[in-house]
Write an enzyme that holds these catalytic residues in place. Structure first.
Site, PDB file in Angstrom:
ATOM      1  N   LYS A  38      77.098-108.538 -31.136  1.00 33.88           N
ATOM      2  CA  LYS A  38      78.152-108.934 -30.506  1.00 33.88           C
ATOM      3  C   LYS A  38      79.405-108.040 -30.795  1.00 33.88           C
ATOM      4  O   LYS A  38      79.224-107.346 -31.883  1.00 33.88           O
ATOM      5  CB  LYS A  38      78.769-110.298 -30.749  1.00 33.88           C
ATOM      6  CG  LYS A  38      78.890-110.555 -32.317  1.00 33.88           C
ATOM      7  CD  LYS A  38      78.984-111.982 -32.971  1.00 33.88           C
ATOM      8  CE  LYS A  38      79.360-111.926 -34.409  1.00 33.88           C
ATOM      9  NZ  LYS A  38      78.857-113.085 -35.162  1.00 33.88           N
ATOM     10  N   ARG A 136      83.097-125.556 -36.906  1.00 32.90           N
ATOM     11  CA  ARG A 136      83.472-124.599 -35.678  1.00 32.90           C
ATOM     12  C   ARG A 136      82.695-125.110 -34.352  1.00 32.90           C
ATOM     13  O   ARG A 136      82.609-126.311 -34.144  1.00 32.90           O
ATOM     14  CB  ARG A 136      83.419-123.140 -36.033  1.00 32.90           C
ATOM     15  CG  ARG A 136      84.260-122.178 -35.548  1.00 32.90           C
ATOM     16  CD  ARG A 136      84.072-120.932 -35.949  1.00 32.90           C
ATOM     17  NE  ARG A 136      82.839-120.288 -35.899  1.00 32.90           N
ATOM     18  CZ  ARG A 136      82.354-118.994 -36.320  1.00 32.90           C
ATOM     19  NH1 ARG A 136      83.221-118.248 -36.803  1.00 32.90           N
ATOM     20  NH2 ARG A 136      81.012-118.681 -36.160  1.00 32.90           N
ATOM     21  N   TYR A 274     107.755 -92.218 -37.096  1.00 32.29           N
ATOM     22  CA  TYR A 274     108.647 -93.575 -36.831  1.00 32.29           C
ATOM     23  C   TYR A 274     109.268 -93.888 -38.274  1.00 32.29           C
ATOM     24  O   TYR A 274     108.538 -94.249 -39.224  1.00 32.29           O
ATOM     25  CB  TYR A 274     108.132 -94.248 -36.313  1.00 32.29           C
ATOM     26  CG  TYR A 274     107.632 -94.034 -34.566  1.00 32.29           C
ATOM     27  CD1 TYR A 274     108.627 -93.330 -33.761  1.00 32.29           C
ATOM     28  CD2 TYR A 274     106.240 -94.253 -34.404  1.00 32.29           C
ATOM     29  CE1 TYR A 274     108.230 -92.978 -32.560  1.00 32.29           C
ATOM     30  CE2 TYR A 274     106.093 -93.812 -33.085  1.00 32.29           C
ATOM     31  CZ  TYR A 274     107.042 -92.952 -32.129  1.00 32.29           C
ATOM     32  OH  TYR A 274     106.561 -93.006 -30.881  1.00 32.29           O
ATOM     33  N   MET A 322     100.954 -95.356 -32.155  1.00 32.67           N
ATOM     34  CA  MET A 322     100.038 -95.757 -30.963  1.00 32.67           C
ATOM     35  C   MET A 322      98.898 -95.035 -30.999  1.00 32.67           C
ATOM     36  O   MET A 322      97.704 -95.069 -30.860  1.00 32.67           O
ATOM     37  CB  MET A 322     100.766 -96.042 -29.890  1.00 32.67           C
ATOM     38  CG  MET A 322      99.855 -96.801 -28.721  1.00 32.67           C
ATOM     39  SD  MET A 322     100.786 -97.128 -27.273  1.00 32.67           S
ATOM     40  CE  MET A 322     101.755 -98.414 -27.676  1.00 32.67           C
TER      41      MET A 322
HETATM   42  C1  LIG Z   1      77.907-112.723 -36.276  1.00 32.50           C
HETATM   43  C2  LIG Z   1      77.146-113.957 -36.491  1.00 32.50           C
HETATM   44  C3  LIG Z   1      76.028-113.481 -37.329  1.00 32.50           C
HETATM   45  C4  LIG Z   1      76.029-112.329 -38.245  1.00 32.50           C
HETATM   46  O1  LIG Z   1      76.978-112.500 -39.643  1.00 32.50           O
HETATM   47  P1  LIG Z   1      76.839-111.460 -40.710  1.00 32.50           P
HETATM   48  O2  LIG Z   1      77.746-112.008 -41.669  1.00 32.50           O
HETATM   49  O3  LIG Z   1      77.604-110.114 -39.890  1.00 32.50           O
HETATM   50  O4  LIG Z   1      75.482-111.053 -40.896  1.00 32.50           O
HETATM   51  C5  LIG Z   1      75.238-114.608 -37.649  1.00 32.50           C
HETATM   52  N1  LIG Z   1      75.015-115.841 -36.772  1.00 32.50           N
HETATM   53  C6  LIG Z   1      76.300-116.159 -36.050  1.00 32.50           C
HETATM   54  C7  LIG Z   1      76.330-117.461 -35.291  1.00 32.50           C
HETATM   55  C8  LIG Z   1      77.105-115.063 -35.802  1.00 32.50           C
HETATM   56  O5  LIG Z   1      78.036-115.130 -35.005  1.00 32.50           O
END
Ligand SMILES: *Cc1c(COP(=O)(O)O)cnc(C)c1O
Length: 381
Positions: A38, A136, A274, A322
């Protein structure tokens, strides 16, 4: 237009593969390894990372969104994909078409999904996310058997997985909270089994728990930050040493570099950038770097971090803008226009780790890496 990038991200393929090997040795050949890709593979490039892992048996990919799953399929990546995040009800049809696994934690999704599958004459595989204490995403354990039964009651749906996620491993050396979460999860599995429901894939382990707690592995682990060669935190490393476990040998995968866009001399007493937040204390040579906070190089690094040139440290002077950063190269002879500067990662004998930039800005390596502008080219080396 031919692209001649000012700044680019290099991905060390052999480091990535070594990290994968380390985790697969830990979990053993019978378990599945889900690579969390992700957030553009934590900034490493979704397709570059997925393409490197594609074809490996026993490897899954974990994405947050339908769009990420779609990008993987469009690029021809064949590995199983689990969407970890929420898919809008109107996106469920697209997810089914992609053959992506879905994470579900409520009946609305399940009902709509079943309807869509019936119309499409396709099946969908779902994983129920169990709330074990992160508060969550997820369904409270006492409601899981009902949702499981609802899924099993729909011919179009396959209850493939049961998952959960740890809340408090990385920030502490105290294992009591994850222990409790693990108990809730195994309790939920047992409650389902008492009702005759066996779910084939059970998973709740992230990088930290994969390093620290073998009893969290179940049938699959989900590893993100460790795959990219970073420890989740100092506390995880310390816990690993305290438990006298052999630390995994992780190699950082990413280096972020840019070209020097100008080299110039300024006199003693010159204000840089800046707000005039830095004033030179000697005649100074500066390298102007064409990278800034819009690329993910945090403004919080103003007057704080360093970049590497010719394997040596050049302090950042003045504010990060930036699109520009200015580094002091007075003590590094020979720096020239278009030399490669390293903003993050290794250059020769020295490095600027993501963890270092994270500590300077009060955050974690995850954020430093995942915020590198996805538009910058990723180059496999
Ligand atoms: C991102 C994520 C992981 C991975 O976590 P790490 O600490 O980077 O290994 C595992 N499970 C879920 C549901 C996640 O969203």
């Amino acid at each position: 237009m031919k692209s001649v990038p000012l700044s680019w991200v290099e991905i060390d393929r052999s480091a990535l593969l070594q990290n994968v090997r380390q985790f697969r040795e830990l979990i053993g050949p019978e378990r599945t390894f889900l690579a969390a890709v992700k957030a553009n593979a934590y900034g490493h490039g979704l397709l570059e990372i997925a393409g490197t892992l594609d074809g490996m048996p026993g490897v899954w990919l974990g994405v947050h969104s339908l769009e990420e799953a779609s990008a993987l399929r469009e690029a021809g990546v064949g590995l199983p994909v689990l969407i970890l995040g929420y898919v809008p009800l109107d996106g469920l049809g697209a997810a089914v078409r992609l053959g992506a696994r879905l994470t579900v934690s409520g009946e609305q999704t399940v009902n709509r999904l079943a309807e869509i599958c019936r119309r499409m004459k396709r099946k969908a595989r779902v994983h129920i996310k169990v709330e074990t204490g992160t508060h969550r995403q997820g369904l409270r354990p006492e409601h899981v058997p009902r949702l499981a039964a609802a899924i099993l009651g729909r011919r179009e749906l396959v209850l493939e997985g049961l998952s959960s996620h740890f809340a408090n491993i990385e920030d502490t050396t105290d294992p009591s909270y994850p222990r409790r979460q693990l108990e809730v999860f195994t309790g939920t599995v047992a409650a389902l089994e008492r009702k005759g429901i066996r779910v084939p894939i059970k998973h709740m382990s992230c990088t930290a728990s994969t390093i620290l707690f073998p009893d969290t592995y179940h049938t699959m682990v989900r590893v993100g930050i460790g795959l990219y060669g970073c420890w989740p935190s100092k506390e995880t490393y310390l816990s690993c040493r305290l438990q006298k476990r052999r630390p995994v040998e992780l190699r950082p995968v990413l280096s972020w570099r840019c070209r020097v866009a100008q080299v110039k001399r300024v006199p003693r007493g010159a204000f840089i950038g800046y707000g005039g937040t830095y004033r030179t204390t000697r005649p100074t040579r500066l390298a102007v770097l064409p990278v800034g906070y819009s690329d993910g190089y945090s403004r919080g690094l103003s007057n704080a971090s360093y970049v590497l040139l010719r394997g040596r440290r050049a302090p950042v002077r003045g504010r990060v803008a930036m699109n520009f950063v200015v580094a002091d190269v007075t003590d590094i002879p020979g720096v020239r226009l278009e030399d490669a500067a390293t903003l993050l990662g290794r250059d020769g004998e020295d490095a600027c780790p993501a963890e270092h930039l994270a500590s300077l800005t009060g955050t974690i390596a995850y954020e430093i890496l995942s915020r590198i502008n996805p538009l910058l080219p990723r180059i496999l080396v």
